[in-house]
Design a protein around this motif. Structure first.
Motif, short mmCIF file in Angstrom:
data_model
loop_
_atom_site.label_atom_id
_atom_site.label_comp_id
_atom_site.label_asym_id
_atom_site.label_seq_id
_atom_site.Cartn_x
_atom_site.Cartn_y
_atom_site.Cartn_z
N LYS A 62 0.83 -1.21 0.00
CA LYS A 62 0.00 0.00 0.00
C LYS A 62 0.87 1.27 0.00
N ALA B 92 0.87 4.45 -2.61
CA ALA B 92 0.63 5.81 -2.12
C ALA B 92 1.81 6.72 -2.50
N GLN C 140 -2.27 13.01 1.91
CA GLN C 140 -3.33 12.42 2.75
C GLN C 140 -4.49 11.91 1.89
N VAL D 97 -3.38 8.69 0.36
CA VAL D 97 -3.34 7.62 1.37
C VAL D 97 -4.76 7.09 1.61
N GLU D 98 -5.72 8.00 1.65
CA GLU D 98 -7.12 7.58 1.83
C GLU D 98 -7.60 6.74 0.65
N SER E 181 -5.95 3.36 0.89
CA SER E 181 -6.42 2.50 1.98
C SER E 181 -7.80 1.94 1.68
N THR E 182 -8.60 2.63 0.86
CA THR E 182 -9.91 2.09 0.50
C THR E 182 -9.79 1.14 -0.68
N ALA F 264 -7.30 -1.98 0.01
CA ALA F 264 -7.33 -2.36 1.44
C ALA F 264 -6.71 -3.73 1.70
N SER G 195 1.49 -1.72 5.59
CA SER G 195 0.84 -0.71 6.40
C SER G 195 1.07 0.68 5.81
N LEU G 196 0.11 1.59 6.07
CA LEU G 196 0.26 2.99 5.65
C LEU G 196 0.57 3.90 6.84
N GLU G 197 0.50 3.30 8.04
CA GLU G 197 0.62 4.10 9.27
C GLU G 197 1.95 4.82 9.40
#
Ligand code: FAD
Ligand code: DLZ
Ligand code: SF4
Length: 519
Positions: free
Chosen positions: A45, A49, A205, A208-209, A212-213, A216, A221-223
């Motif tokens: 992910k 991104a 951001q 990233v959204e 993450s959708t 998924a 991880s994207l954290e």
């Protein structure tokens, strides 16, 4: 009539050959977020991104510089889903007289590009990628007639050509390489300086959204996302490396410390591979650090060797050996990739830590990739194509031209030794010397066989024994084979049984991590 200039996600350089010499008034730059590139293998992910955010920032910079940019977003309802589909749609929108593009970093994409003229009826000019020092043709010329392609000799030519670390015709310090000084294990408590924190702006951001959708269920991880997405941010990261980590880079280049994911590495490969940093410029600045007395020669030479030596050489080998390299399997390895490459759930502390860093950061450093993740796959006889798919998915810097030769050639010896003179096979003793992993592992690195022994130990002998017909005459493996032959029958049988037991309980990865099950 306009010129259409497609710019791919790893071509984000203002000096790109296809833009140079174009008149902005007569040019449309085409940038395309397409599902096929994100899912032909299901990339980490954070990697998706990074690429989408860097593409969007680059498009904005081009527009600010006066270029007309046609930017196709992933969520555009008419998005055709592939480069070729989008080229066809863009040709209909702009009726270009010429499509001008820089050669891609992936053989698969180049094959598609070669059909663009047929699909659009428009001439297509494919230009060499001038961001590399050595062109594909030049490398082929260097390789012609050589039985073995050794990086060391290629590297010397690149030193002479660039003048980096040269005193006239001679290498600075009287030697081409100081690698022997660069092999220290970690002293207790070793920690690297923290990386600069790059706060994601609104554009990042948003991406990233989206990722993450839409992605998924991809790995990773994207954290912890902290990758530079613009040349300015990449410059910040480069400065931090040159000032804080370069002086120690060489000496601790091979060290591994649990929970210390970056140590003294550059952590610049994604920015370099996307085109946000110029590798030659980085080398010149590293040399300036040495000349100013701020970094030792061994560190600076080590860094320069990675960039003008390994990086250029790896790319040359890729284009020389494709498409065959993708199918190579000299050692006939057929075992499926174990599930812990994805889950990290293994009692082997070294592998668990490398997979954790990979999942959190889309990064692991060179020795983790080569001597833990690659070495295990080599010893366990994992099918090279599955290993290459994994490496291509999980790392932010992974593009086919650089990932495949490193995996198939350097880590797995799948090319039969065209790239490396011997397999990088090692038992637990090497990992113990270069890391602090073994102290916290449930396996005992000093035990050679049995359920509590470090699995690398018995697997090492299993690897040599089962490949004796292919490797037994390799002079660089003469010592280990001599040791193997000197062992008692019982001991050999014990090692082989221990390795078989371990291999027998490995669980293959679920299908679907690399490609959708339906693909
Ligand atoms: P540093 O260790 O600080 O090195 C500095 C720079 O040198 C890197 O940024 C990179 O641009 C270059 N470099 C160093 N070694 C290599 C190499 N062997 N090949 C090409 N460039 C090199 N590198 C990638 O860029 N993409 C990949 O997909 C990739 N896959 C790899 C797979 C395996 C099995 C192995 C053994 C190595 C792989 N490498 C790959 C090379 C290397 O591990 C990474 O370039 C490096 O870890 C990136 O981190 P860094 O920027 O901190 O590098
Ligand atoms: C890796 C990647 C991804 C995930 N997505 C895109 C994309 O949507 N658009 C794009 O132009 N490039 C993307 N890339 C990078 C390409 O895969 C890369 O340019 C080719 O593989 C050639 O190296
Ligand atoms: Fe890895 Fe073996 Fe050390 Fe455990 S004992 S960390 S498996 S090398």
């Amino acid at each position: 009539m306009t010129v259409l200039v497609p710019v791919l996600g790893d071509q984000l350089s203002h000096g790109l050959a296809s833009l140079t010499g174009c008149d902005p008034a007569d040019t449309v730059v085409l940038m395309m977020e397409v599902a096929e590139e994100a899912t032909h293998v299901r990339h980490h992910k954070a990697k998706i991104a990074l690429i989408f955010s860097a593409m969007r920032h680059f498009a904005a910079e081009l527009q600010a510089a006066g270029w007309r940019v046609d930017y196709v977003r992933l969520d555009d309802p008419d998005n055709a889903g592939s480069f070729t589909g989008e080229i066809i749609r863009a040709s209909e929108r702009h009726s270009p007289r010429l499509i001008r593009v820089v050669e891609p970093g992936d053989w698969r994409v180049e094959q598609a590009m070669l059909d663009w003229q047929t699909f659009t009826g428009c001439p297509v000019e494919i230009l060499p990628d001038s961001r590399f020092l050595c062109s594909r043709d030049e490398f082929a010329g260097w390789a012609a007639g050589r039985k073995e392609l050794r990086m060391e000799f290629f590297y010397r030519e690149m030193r002479r050509r660039t003048g980096l670390l040269m005193d006239g015709k001679d290498p600075v310090g009287g030697k081409w390489t100081f690698d022997a000084e660069n092999r220290s294990g970690p002293p207790p408590g070793l920690a690297g300086p923290p990386l600069p924190r790059l706060a994601p702006n609104a554009m990042t951001q948003q991406v990233v959204e989206l990722v993450s959708t839409r992605f998924a269920d991809h790995f990773g991880s994207l954290e912890h996302f902290n990758w530079p997405v613009t040349a300015a941010e990449a410059e910040q990261a480069a400065e931090a490396f040159l000032n804080k980590r370069l002086p120690t880079f060489g000496q601790l280049q091979d060290a591994m410390v649990r929970g210390q994911d970056f140590l003294f590495h550059a952590v610049l490969s994604p920015a370099i591979n996307l085109g946000l940093l110029d590798p030659l410029d980085l080398c010149r600045r590293a040399e300036a650090e040495y000349r100013a007395g701020r970094a030792p020669l061994a560190a600076v030479e080590g860094f320069i060797r990675q960039l003008i030596g390994w990086r250029e050489y790896i790319r040359g080998v890729y284009w020389l050996e494709m498409p065959g390299l993708a199918e190579d399997n000299f050692l006939g390895a057929t075992r499926p990739l174990p599930d812990f490459y994805w889950t990290g759930e293994t009692d082997m502390a070294c592998l668990a830590d490398c997979v954790r860093s990979t999942r959190e950061n889309a990064y692991a450093h060179h020795i983790q990739r080569l001597m833990v993740l690659g070495n295990f796959a080599l010893l366990a006889g994992i099918r090279p194509q599955e290993v290459a798919d994994w490496f291509l998915v999980v790392y932010a810097d992974a593009f086919d031209w650089v990932e495949l030769p490193n995996v198939a050639g350097m880590a797995l010896f799948a090319d039969g030794g065209r790239l490396a003179s011997k397999p990088y096979a090692a038992s637990g003793a090497y990992i113990d010397r270069m890391s602090n992993y073994c102290g916290s592992c449930r396996y005992k690195v000093k035990l050679k066989a049995g359920p509590d022994a470090c699995p690398f130990n018995a697997l090492y002998w299993h690897f040599l024994a089962r490949n004796a017909d292919k490797l037994g005459r390799n002079m660089r493996l003469a010592n280990p084979y001599a040791t193997w032959r000197r062992m008692s029958e019982d001991k050999r049988a014990e090692y082989l049984a221990s390795a078989e037991d371990f291999l027998g309980q490995m669980k293959p990865a679920e299908p679907g991590w690399v490609r959708h099950n339906s693909d």
